[in-house]
Scaffold this motif. Structure first.
Motif, PDB file in Angstrom:
ATOM      1  N   GLU A  52      10.474   1.225  -0.936  1.00  0.00           N
ATOM      2  CA  GLU A  52      10.766   1.726   0.411  1.00  0.00           C
ATOM      3  C   GLU A  52      10.354   3.183   0.544  1.00  0.00           C
ATOM      4  OE1 GLU A  52      12.512   3.234   3.919  1.00  0.00           O
ATOM      5  OE2 GLU A  52      13.152   3.894   1.915  1.00  0.00           O
ATOM      6  N   ASP A  53      10.459   3.925  -0.552  1.00  0.00           N
ATOM      7  CA  ASP A  53      10.058   5.331  -0.539  1.00  0.00           C
ATOM      8  C   ASP A  53       8.544   5.479  -0.597  1.00  0.00           C
ATOM      9  OD1 ASP A  53      10.755   8.273  -0.870  1.00  0.00           O
ATOM     10  OD2 ASP A  53       9.617   7.937  -2.710  1.00  0.00           O
ATOM     11  N   LEU A  54       7.883   4.563  -1.305  1.00  0.00           N
ATOM     12  CA  LEU A  54       6.433   4.676  -1.506  1.00  0.00           C
ATOM     13  C   LEU A  54       5.646   4.344  -0.244  1.00  0.00           C
ATOM     14  CD1 LEU A  54       4.236   5.194  -3.699  1.00  0.00           C
ATOM     15  CD2 LEU A  54       4.198   2.721  -4.070  1.00  0.00           C
ATOM     16  N   GLY A  55       6.126   3.372   0.522  1.00  0.00           N
ATOM     17  CA  GLY A  55       5.391   2.933   1.697  1.00  0.00           C
ATOM     18  C   GLY A  55       5.715   3.735   2.947  1.00  0.00           C
ATOM     19  N   ALA A  56       5.007   3.397   4.025  1.00  0.00           N
ATOM     20  CA  ALA A  56       5.216   4.086   5.304  1.00  0.00           C
ATOM     21  C   ALA A  56       4.799   3.165   6.442  1.00  0.00           C
ATOM     22  CB  ALA A  56       4.408   5.381   5.348  1.00  0.00           C
ATOM     23  N   TYR A  57       5.376   3.399   7.620  1.00  0.00           N
ATOM     24  CA  TYR A  57       5.014   2.634   8.816  1.00  0.00           C
ATOM     25  C   TYR A  57       3.822   3.325   9.477  1.00  0.00           C
ATOM     26  CZ  TYR A  57       9.489   0.384   8.033  1.00  0.00           C
ATOM     27  OH  TYR A  57      10.526  -0.313   7.464  1.00  0.00           O
TER      28      TYR A  57
ATOM     29  N   ASN B   4       2.227  -0.376  13.270  1.00  0.00           N
ATOM     30  CA  ASN B   4       3.508   0.090  12.726  1.00  0.00           C
ATOM     31  C   ASN B   4       4.039  -0.812  11.614  1.00  0.00           C
ATOM     32  OD1 ASN B   4       4.027   2.559  14.101  1.00  0.00           O
ATOM     33  ND2 ASN B   4       4.468   1.380  15.961  1.00  0.00           N
ATOM     34  N   LYS B   5       3.132  -1.486  10.943  1.00  0.00           N
ATOM     35  CA  LYS B   5       3.518  -2.277   9.784  1.00  0.00           C
ATOM     36  C   LYS B   5       3.804  -1.351   8.598  1.00  0.00           C
ATOM     37  CE  LYS B   5       3.244  -6.613  11.138  1.00  0.00           C
ATOM     38  NZ  LYS B   5       4.404  -7.535  11.043  1.00  0.00           N
ATOM     39  N   PHE B   6       4.622  -1.852   7.675  1.00  0.00           N
ATOM     40  CA  PHE B   6       4.951  -1.093   6.477  1.00  0.00           C
ATOM     41  C   PHE B   6       3.797  -1.234   5.491  1.00  0.00           C
ATOM     42  CE2 PHE B   6       7.091  -0.344   2.380  1.00  0.00           C
ATOM     43  CZ  PHE B   6       7.800   0.818   2.668  1.00  0.00           C
ATOM     44  N   CYS B   7       3.136  -0.134   5.198  1.00  0.00           N
ATOM     45  CA  CYS B   7       1.943  -0.136   4.351  1.00  0.00           C
ATOM     46  C   CYS B   7       2.209   0.626   3.054  1.00  0.00           C
ATOM     47  CB  CYS B   7       0.768   0.510   5.083  1.00  0.00           C
ATOM     48  SG  CYS B   7       0.270  -0.369   6.586  1.00  0.00           S
ATOM     49  N   ILE B   8       1.570   0.173   1.999  1.00  0.00           N
ATOM     50  CA  ILE B   8       1.658   0.851   0.706  1.00  0.00           C
ATOM     51  C   ILE B   8       0.247   1.280   0.330  1.00  0.00           C
ATOM     52  CG2 ILE B   8       2.365   0.668  -1.701  1.00  0.00           C
ATOM     53  CD1 ILE B   8       4.292  -1.533  -0.886  1.00  0.00           C
ATOM     54  N   ASN B   9       0.001   2.575   0.389  1.00  0.00           N
ATOM     55  CA  ASN B   9      -1.350   3.105   0.251  1.00  0.00           C
ATOM     56  C   ASN B   9      -1.579   3.800  -1.088  1.00  0.00           C
ATOM     57  OD1 ASN B   9      -2.007   2.203   2.835  1.00  0.00           O
ATOM     58  ND2 ASN B   9      -1.324   4.111   3.794  1.00  0.00           N
TER      59      ASN B   9
ATOM     60  N   ASN C  54       8.600  -6.033   7.873  1.00  0.00           N
ATOM     61  CA  ASN C  54       7.421  -5.442   8.513  1.00  0.00           C
ATOM     62  C   ASN C  54       6.287  -5.154   7.531  1.00  0.00           C
ATOM     63  OD1 ASN C  54       8.198  -4.735  11.513  1.00  0.00           O
ATOM     64  ND2 ASN C  54       9.998  -4.259  10.265  1.00  0.00           N
ATOM     65  N   MET C  55       6.377  -5.722   6.339  1.00  0.00           N
ATOM     66  CA  MET C  55       5.344  -5.486   5.331  1.00  0.00           C
ATOM     67  C   MET C  55       3.977  -5.943   5.837  1.00  0.00           C
ATOM     68  SD  MET C  55       4.784  -4.302   2.241  1.00  0.00           S
ATOM     69  CE  MET C  55       6.415  -4.323   1.473  1.00  0.00           C
ATOM     70  N   TYR C  56       2.985  -5.103   5.652  1.00  0.00           N
ATOM     71  CA  TYR C  56       1.616  -5.469   6.012  1.00  0.00           C
ATOM     72  C   TYR C  56       1.049  -6.390   4.941  1.00  0.00           C
ATOM     73  CZ  TYR C  56      -3.332  -5.147   7.134  1.00  0.00           C
ATOM     74  OH  TYR C  56      -4.634  -5.455   7.450  1.00  0.00           O
ATOM     75  N   LEU C  57       0.659  -7.595   5.344  1.00  0.00           N
ATOM     76  CA  LEU C  57       0.107  -8.580   4.420  1.00  0.00           C
ATOM     77  C   LEU C  57      -1.339  -8.859   4.825  1.00  0.00           C
ATOM     78  CD1 LEU C  57       3.159 -11.018   4.261  1.00  0.00           C
ATOM     79  CD2 LEU C  57       2.590  -9.152   2.680  1.00  0.00           C
ATOM     80  N   PRO C  58      -2.293  -8.385   4.041  1.00  0.00           N
ATOM     81  CA  PRO C  58      -3.709  -8.507   4.411  1.00  0.00           C
ATOM     82  C   PRO C  58      -4.152  -9.955   4.604  1.00  0.00           C
ATOM     83  CG  PRO C  58      -3.431  -7.006   2.546  1.00  0.00           C
ATOM     84  CD  PRO C  58      -2.116  -7.692   2.758  1.00  0.00           C
ATOM     85  N   TYR C  59      -4.997 -10.157   5.615  1.00  0.00           N
ATOM     86  CA  TYR C  59      -5.579 -11.483   5.861  1.00  0.00           C
ATOM     87  C   TYR C  59      -6.875 -11.305   6.636  1.00  0.00           C
ATOM     88  CZ  TYR C  59      -6.434 -16.040   7.952  1.00  0.00           C
ATOM     89  OH  TYR C  59      -7.035 -17.204   8.359  1.00  0.00           O
ATOM     90  N   SER C  60      -7.904 -12.039   6.243  1.00  0.00           N
ATOM     91  CA  SER C  60      -9.191 -11.993   6.933  1.00  0.00           C
ATOM     92  C   SER C  60      -9.377 -13.265   7.745  1.00  0.00           C
ATOM     93  CB  SER C  60     -10.337 -11.853   5.923  1.00  0.00           C
ATOM     94  OG  SER C  60     -11.586 -12.069   6.557  1.00  0.00           O
TER      95      SER C  60
END
Length: 324
Positions: free
Chosen positions: A19-24, A30-35, A102-108
Motif C-alpha cells: 500500500e505504501d509502494l503503490g499510488a493512484y 486513478n487505478k492503484f499502480c506499482i511503478n 483498484n489495483m491496475y491489472l495489465p491487459y492488451s
C-alpha cells in the motif's frame, strides 16, 4: 494457530509495504499502480505495473484485509495484541481493501493477452529462433542495456503468475499467453523450464511438456547453461518434482481443495507419488489406462479428479480411467 499467532504479522506488514509502494495514478484512471519494479523475469527491469507483481500484491492486500477482519471477530484479544505491537490502525486496513479493489491489472485488448508490464509490448519483439545459438545464455554475450530493449524473457513472468494463481484464468487465456511468451523465452534461467513443462502439460502440448521436463531434470547433468562449475541448481531440482507432480500429476489446490488433472507422458508406463495435505498422506498412481487414488494416512478427505468429486478413505483405492 500459526496464522493468528505469528503469520498475521508478516501478512499485515507486507500489505503495508504494498500500500505504501503503490499510488493512484490519474492517467491510469486513478487505478492503484506499482511503478519501477522488477518482476520474476531478469531480462526486464525497473518497469511500471509488472503484471505478476500487481496480481500478487492484490492477493496479499485482499488476504490481509480478510484476516484482519476475521481476527477481530474470532480472536479479538489476539488481534488487539498484534495491532498494538505493529501500531496498526483501522484506516490502514481500509486502505488495503481500497488498493486491492483498484489495483491496475495489465491487459492488451489488441493481443488478448496479459502484458508483462506497461512497456513490454512496445519493445521490438525478437524470438529465440532468431538469435544464434552461440549467443546463449544472453547474459554472458549481450549487455543488459541491450537485452532490455527487446521483448525477450529469461524465464516465465506472466506464465508464472498464471501457474501460481491458476484459478483466476481460463484454459483459453492460459493457452493464448503461453503461445505468445514461449517463443520469446530463452530459458537462460534454470527456474524456467519446469513452469513451461507444467503449463504445456495442462494445455495439451504433451511433447513440449516432456521436453521442458527433461531440460529441468538434466539441467546440471547436461550443463545446459554452461555454469554447473559454479554449483548445482537446487531450485531446478525442486522444479523437477513440481513438473512431475503439478505437471504430469496435474495437482493443484483451488479454494483449499485438492484437484488432479493428470496426464502420463507417452514415454512412461507408470508414475506414482505421495503428497501430504491437511494432515493426510495420499498416494497417486498413474498407468497407461488408469489413475488410482489411495488415502494412506489421516481422516477421509474429498478430492477432485477433473470435475468429479471423490471421497478418499483409508483402505479403499479409488480407480478412475485416465483421461487423455
Amino acid at each position: 494457530d500459526f496464522l493468528y499467532d505469528y503469520g498475521c504479522e508478516i501478512l499485515f506488514e507486507t500489505a503495508r509495504f504494498w500500500e505504501d509502494l503503490g499510488a493512484y495514478i490519474p492517467l491510469k484512471g486513478n487505478k492503484f499502480c506499482i511503478n519501477c519494479v522488477t518482476g520474476p523475469d531478469e531480462y526486464t527491469a525497473l518497469v511500471d505495473n509488472n503484471a505478476y507483481t500487481n496480481y500478487m500484491a492484490k492477493m496479499n492486500l485482499e488476504y490481509a484485509y480478510d484476516i484482519a477482519n476475521k481476527m477481530k471477530k474470532e480472536v479479538p484479544q489476539k488481534y488487539q495484541k498484534v495491532a498494538s505491537k505493529l501500531n496498526l490502525k483501522d484506516e490502514e486496513i481500509v486502505a488495503w481493501k481500497k488498493a486491492a479493489d483498484n489495483m491496475y491489472l495489465p491487459y492488451s485488448k489488441e493481443l488478448d493477452i496479459i502484458p508483462q508490464d506497461d512497456s513490454f509490448l512496445y519493445k521490438e519483439r525478437i524470438t529465440v529462433d532468431e538469435i544464434p545459438e552461440d549467443q546463449f545464455p544472453l547474459l554472458l554475450h549481450w549487455h543488459y542495456l541491450n537485452i532490455y530493449r527487446y521483448q525477450i524473457c529469461k524465464q516465465p513472468d506472466v506464465l508464472l503468475l498464471m501457474f501460481l494463481q491458476r484459478e483466476k484464468f481460463t484454459k483459453d487465456e492460459l493457452k493464448k499467453n503461453y503461445d505468445y511468451y514461449e517463443p520469446i523465452t530463452t530459458h537462460d534461467s534454470s527456474l524456467s523450464p519446469a513452469i513451461f513443462s507444467i503449463l504445456a502439460n495442462e494445455i495439451g502440448y504433451t511433447d513440449k511438456a516432456y521436453k521442458y521436463f527433461m531440460m529441468t531434470a538434466r539441467m546440471d547433468l547436461d550443463d545446459y547453461n554452461d555454469n554447473v562449475k559454479d554449483g548445482i541448481h537446487a531450485a531446478s531440482m525442486a522444479g523437477t518434482w513440481s513438473a512431475v507432480v503439478n505437471g504430469f500429476g496435474g495437482m493443484r489446490v483451488y479454494t483449499n481443495e485438492l484437484h488432479f488433472e493428470p496426464r502420463l507422458p507417452k514415454e512412461w508406463n507408470l508414475l506414482s507419488f505421495n503428497v501430504r495435505y491437511k494432515g493426510r498422506k495420499i498416494n497417486v498412481k498413474l498407468t497407461k489406462e488408469n489413475v488410482v487414488f489411495a488415502l494412506l494416512e489421516g481422516e477421509p478427505i474429498e478430492i477432485y479428479y477433473f470435475d468429479k468429486k471423490i471421497l478418499l478413505e483409508k483402505g479403499e483405492n479409488k480407480v478412475e480411467s485416465l483421461k487423455n
